[in-house]
Design an enzyme around this catalytic site. Structure first.
Site, PDB file in Angstrom:
ATOM      1  N   GLU A 286       2.449 -27.833  -8.176  1.00  0.00           N
ATOM      2  CA  GLU A 286       2.483 -27.473  -6.753  1.00  0.00           C
ATOM      3  C   GLU A 286       3.091 -28.672  -6.040  1.00  0.00           C
ATOM      4  O   GLU A 286       2.581 -29.778  -6.141  1.00  0.00           O
ATOM      5  CB  GLU A 286       1.075 -27.161  -6.271  1.00  0.00           C
ATOM      6  CG  GLU A 286       0.508 -26.001  -7.093  1.00  0.00           C
ATOM      7  CD  GLU A 286      -0.926 -25.672  -6.782  1.00  0.00           C
ATOM      8  OE1 GLU A 286      -1.236 -25.576  -5.595  1.00  0.00           O
ATOM      9  OE2 GLU A 286      -1.720 -25.535  -7.714  1.00  0.00           O
ATOM     10  N   CYS A 320       0.906 -30.740   2.799  1.00  0.00           N
ATOM     11  CA  CYS A 320       2.085 -30.044   2.280  1.00  0.00           C
ATOM     12  C   CYS A 320       2.404 -28.863   3.189  1.00  0.00           C
ATOM     13  O   CYS A 320       3.518 -28.369   3.204  1.00  0.00           O
ATOM     14  CB  CYS A 320       1.853 -29.599   0.850  1.00  0.00           C
ATOM     15  SG  CYS A 320       0.415 -28.570   0.711  1.00  0.00           S
TER      16      CYS A 320
END
Ligand code: NAD
Length: 529
Positions: A286, A320
């Site tokens: 990720e 993020c």
């Protein structure tokens, strides 16, 4: 059967008793700062000759914890130990492992404020940000434990006469778990728990910016009764320790969350088959984002400005999912800018241990330098600095929340992940152009659209290529189970943490088929004849 999964409630800090509880947790943690922590392999505590310090980003002279730099031999030993532990842990059943994870969740809940206080000191989270991180860690435990029970039940298969067929999910082996520092409890715990609850064993290498919170979590795993060697705790340089874990022939998979650069490096190295290796390594990665909020001309401007500012500057823009681009229709561009600036200037920068602080320092010296370079670059490439731009690195790594308008599509700060409190505002002639600009990056993590026009929202659902699309709300704050989270393109391997398919990434399906009944007897007779 456990009750249905529900998200852990966030703490209401307008209640005096909660403020007192948090203050006393902060005092407790303060007394414990500066201690030294070992590596742990197979339950054995190990110190090395070489150390490094994890420091408080808001008070750089304050050491949060001292950690060991693992040597190659020790990392190898950790992988071998995890491999040994796998031979028994893989045979435990789903219920037993889920029970263990429910115990972890309940200890985390009891020590909630203490865990949040460690994050306040170690990574500069404000009270609500730290509280949200701890709540998410509890959610991952509660959600994945229930999910494992579901994966552990008989799986549906097409039935045929004369055969009993069964599909069961079995674990993979040794996982290298490599988390980032920005959700130092939730993401680290999420990837570790997903590994362990599925029957895998782990070498956990936390970020060197957040090892203390990982060690505290590791202690909770032990307290909850995790057998020695199922999780092994390794600290040291990301490049040195990380490469050895990734390259080791007995490593079966890597669960990584972090930057695009390191994710791609891991993906490439893991693809190379090492001598003695008998499987293809799996990589669950990720990675970064360049997240945009589109504001259409028919949006509610107050809601949009609030959503943009919260998403851009929560935890100093170091998520993020942070909004680093606001793409705004030209017809409402200036009025929206005014509202964004007004809200940004209300943000109170300071020491995160003070409950009234709404923004604190960025994580470290390197981030402080590169974020400042991005601000300079943004201005040099024609951006108009509307507010912020200042920084002070004396006491801690403080950077003002910064808004740069008139950023051109394709400009550096419109394309590269900054991972700091910098918002680029881009003008779009219309919704078509806004969508085009939003999609024109190599990332595809979250995105948001503010509009009162259902047709525009429907188009965004079809055409805005992001893993998590938010409509008329901010783009941060994904909830486990509610918003399974993960991105497309260079944002990762398309996984969805906190979703129903996530555990399948840590498992493999084994099918067994047994001949039974009349058909079996007939075939025996045929063989006899
Ligand atoms: P990073 O890539 O610098 O580090 C991540 C981890 O990798 C750390 O533990 C680090 O020590 C380790 N590492 C460094 N070099 C390595 C190597 N050669 N081999 C193996 N491991 C190595 O990222 P970071 O600064 O810790 O985190 C910020 C990044 O994480 C941002 O890009 C952010 O967008 C991303 N992120 C993504 C998600 C998501 O869900 N997609 C969530 C959080 C953060």
């Amino acid at each position: 059967m456990p009750t249905e999964f529900r998200n852990e409630p966030l703490t209401d800090f307008s209640i005096a008793a909660n403020v007192r509880a948090m203050d006393s947790a902060i005092e407790k943690v303060k007394r414990e700062l500066g201690r030294e922590y070992p590596l742990v392999i197979g339950g054995e505590r190990i110190t090395t000759e070489s150390n490094f310090d994890s420091i408080n980003p808001a008070n750089r002279a304050q050491v949060v914890g001292r950690f060991q730099k693992a040597t190659k031999e020790l990392v190898d030993r950790a992988v071998e130990t995890a491999y040994g532990a796998f031979q028994t842990w893989k045979n435990t059943n789903a219920e037993e492992r889920a029970e263990f994870v429910f115990r972890v969740a309940s200890i985390l809940r009891e020590r909630k404020h203490e865990m949040s206080a460690w994050m306040i000191y170690e990574v500069g989270k404000t009270w609500p940000e730290a509280d949200g991180d701890t709540a998410e860690a509890i959610d991952f435990c509660e959600f994945y434990a229930r999910e494992m029970l579901r994966y552990g039940t008989p799986q549906p298969l097409t039935r045929i006469q004369g055969e009993e067929n069964q599909l069961e999910y079995i674990p993979l082996g040794v996982g290298g778990v490599i988390p980032p520092w920005n959700f130092p409890l939730a993401i680290m715990a999420g990837m570790t728990i997903a590994s362990v609850v599925t029957g895998n064993t782990v070498v956990l290498k936390p970020s060197s910016d957040a090892p203390t919170i990982a060690y505290k979590f590791f202690e909770i795993l032990e307290q909850a009764g995790l057998p020695a060697g199922v999780v092994n705790f390794m600290t040291g340089s990301g490049a040195e320790v990380g490469d050895i874990i990734v390259d080791h022939p007995k490593t079966r998979y890597i669960a990584f969350t972090g930057s695009r650069e390191i994710g791609l490096r891991i993906n490439e190295r893991a693809a190379k088959v090492q001598e003695g290796q008998i499987w293809i390594k799996r990589v669950i990665a990720e990675m970064g984002g360049k997240d945009a909020i589109i504001v259409a001309e028919d949006a509610n401007l107050d809601d949009a400005a609030t959503g943009v500012v919260q998403s851009a500057f929560g935890f100093q823009g170091q998520k993020c999912s942070a909004c680093s681009r606001a793409i705004v229709d030209a017809r409402i561009y200036e009025p929206l800018l005014d509202k964004i600036v007004e809200r940004t200037e209300k943000i109170k920068i300071g020491d995160p241990s003070d409950g009234s602080t709404t923004m604190s320092a960025v994580i470290n010296q390197k981030a402080f330098r590169t974020i400042n370079e991005y601000i300079e670059k943004g201005k040099a490439e024609g951006g108009r600095l509307l507010t912020g731009g200042g920084s002070d690195g004396e006491q801690g790594f403080f950077i003002e929340p910064t808004v740069i308008a008139d950023v051109k599509p394709g400009a550096t700060i419109e394309q590269e992940e900054i991972f700091g409190p910098v918002l680029a505002v881009i003008r779009a002639d219309n919704f078509d152009e806004a969508l085009k600009i939003a999609n024109d990056t190599q990332y595809g993590l979250p995105g948001a659209v503010y509009s009162s026009d259902e047709r525009k929202l429907a188009r965004a659902r079809r055409e805005f290529h992001v893993g998590n699309l938010y409509l008329n709300r901010k783009c941060t704050g994904a909830l486990v189970g509610v918003h399974p989270f993960g991105g497309f393109k260079m944002s990762g391997t398309d996984s969805k943490a906190g979703g129903r398919d996530y555990l399948s990434l840590f498992l493999q399906a084994k099918v067994s088929s047994e001949k039974v009944g009349a058909a079996s007897r007939r075939s025996e007779m045929e063989t006899a004849l």
